[in-house]
Design an enzyme around this catalytic site. Structure first.
Site, mmCIF file in Angstrom:
data_model
loop_
_atom_site.group_PDB
_atom_site.id
_atom_site.type_symbol
_atom_site.label_atom_id
_atom_site.label_comp_id
_atom_site.label_asym_id
_atom_site.label_seq_id
_atom_site.Cartn_x
_atom_site.Cartn_y
_atom_site.Cartn_z
ATOM 1 N N HIS A 1 -10.183 -6.034 9.343
ATOM 2 C CA HIS A 1 -10.859 -5.792 8.069
ATOM 3 C C HIS A 1 -12.242 -5.154 8.273
ATOM 4 O O HIS A 1 -13.099 -5.256 7.396
ATOM 5 C CB HIS A 1 -11.041 -7.100 7.285
ATOM 6 C CG HIS A 1 -9.767 -7.768 6.899
ATOM 7 N ND1 HIS A 1 -9.020 -8.505 7.784
ATOM 8 C CD2 HIS A 1 -9.099 -7.804 5.718
ATOM 9 C CE1 HIS A 1 -7.947 -8.977 7.165
ATOM 10 N NE2 HIS A 1 -7.973 -8.570 5.907
ATOM 11 N N GLU B 1 0.815 -1.218 0.000
ATOM 12 C CA GLU B 1 0.000 0.000 0.000
ATOM 13 C C GLU B 1 0.846 1.264 0.000
ATOM 14 O O GLU B 1 0.472 2.268 -0.616
ATOM 15 C CB GLU B 1 -0.952 -0.002 1.202
ATOM 16 C CG GLU B 1 -2.106 -0.966 1.101
ATOM 17 C CD GLU B 1 -1.722 -2.410 1.378
ATOM 18 O OE1 GLU B 1 -2.531 -3.314 1.076
ATOM 19 O OE2 GLU B 1 -0.597 -2.638 1.885
#
Length: 338
Positions: A129, A60
């Protein structure tokens, strides 16, 4: 009109903007041939090729840096972050670089990029998540933060975000991806920074965003059975915040509840409450009520459901704000002789 799911509305917005402007491209993990983990980029690689829909390695930080660099030289990249929880790895590039570029260049350089992220719980995905961390980013000058609650809003706001000259964090609640709504077949854009009154009411204001808009609307229907008409206001864009629409509603109803999924502690509801207390305190007939998630790491399994605000909780807090005398008066059925 066409009936589409939230996920399809996102896909349409991406498709239309990529077709309109060849400077728009996508980067992210598993967004290419597979169409993304949740199908949000389905078909886009087939249509635009792998130069404009870039499948990336799992990094990322590197993706965010590449996206930022591309935006500085005239492109309008969209970073598909997948889960919002992964944004911590890209924080330095987003918060310390992208948000500050325009200011530190004396207005000479723009960073028109969008970071799309799936936020929120209710999906049994566990602590890594399932978070919704919007309040972190509303504290960063130079960013815009968008959190739609419906397919109509998602499409119109995403198109506006892609065309905006600032870095935009665009949050999509994963539990809303399958909801359906009629939206126009022709192009439309919703300006960033403009709230929407999802339900008109006169007795109490409920401010909510993301998934909690639907909780608020369901609570409003329950309250209507008691004769209480709740107005539901969805900010849609958290930064910049449309204070005027929220304050106008509060001044009309004189009572307010703020609902968000993130933990109540330091949640974005605190900012909304502060705005109301500073600018409309004398219009209130009672305290500002905040309802937020439990301050806890999100567990795996059905126990997760106990962490988030419920319809019944919103209804009960509204009933507390409105006196029994008011409720009884509103519920009275007057019978007149013919």
């Amino acid at each position: 009109m066409q009936t589409v799911k939230f996920r399809r509305a996102i896909n349409q917005a991406l498709d239309e903007e990529m077709s309109r402007d060849n400077k728009v491209f996508l980067m992210g993990e598993d967004i290419g041939a597979s169409g993304g983990t949740f199908g949000l980029t389905k078909g886009l690689m087939d249509k635009y090729g792998d130069m404009r829909v870039k499948d990336t390695p799992i990094s990322e930080e590197a993706i965010m840096g590449t996206v930022l660099g591309a935006s500085l030289v005239g492109y309008r990249p969209i970073f598909d972050l997948m889960f919002m929880d992964f944004i911590m790895i890209a924080m330095d590039q987003l918060v310390n670089q992208a948000s500050k570029t325009h200011y530190l260049s004396g207005g000479k350089i723009k960073a028109p990029l969008v970071v799309r992220a799936l936020a929120g719980g209710g999906f049994r995905a566990g602590g890594h998540h399932s978070q919704t961390l919007e309040s972190w980013f509303t504290h960063v000058p130079g960013l815009k933060v968008v959190y739609p609650s419906t397919p109509y809003d998602a499409k119109g706001l995403l198109k506006a975000a892609i065309r905006d000259d600032n870095p935009v964090l665009f949050l999509e609640h994963k539990s809303l991806l399958s909801i359906q709504q009629e939206i126009p077949e022709e192009e439309y854009i919703i300006p960033l920074g403009k709230a929407d009154v999802k339900r008109q009411g006169s007795d109490i204001t409920i401010v909510a965003f993301g998934r909690m808009v639907h909780t608020a609307l369901e609570a409003a229907e329950k309250l209507a059975e008691l004769g209480i008409e709740a107005e539901v206001v969805d900010p849609r864009t958290l930064l910049p915040l449309d204070k005027d629409t929220i304050l106008a509603s509060v001044r009309k109803t004189n009572k307010v509840i703020i609902v968000h999924e993130a933990p109540k502690n330091s949640g974005f509801g605190s900012e909304i409450a502060a705005v109301i207390s500073e600018e409309a305190i004398y219009d209130l007939d009672g305290p500002i009520i905040r309802i937020g998630g439990v301050f806890s790491t999100i567990p795996v399994g059905s126990i997760e459901d106990n962490l988030y605000p419920k319809v019944g909780e919103v209804v009960e807090e509204a009933k507390k704000l409105i006196s029994k005398q008011e409720i009884n008066k509103k519920s009275e059925v007057k019978v007149y002789d013919s």
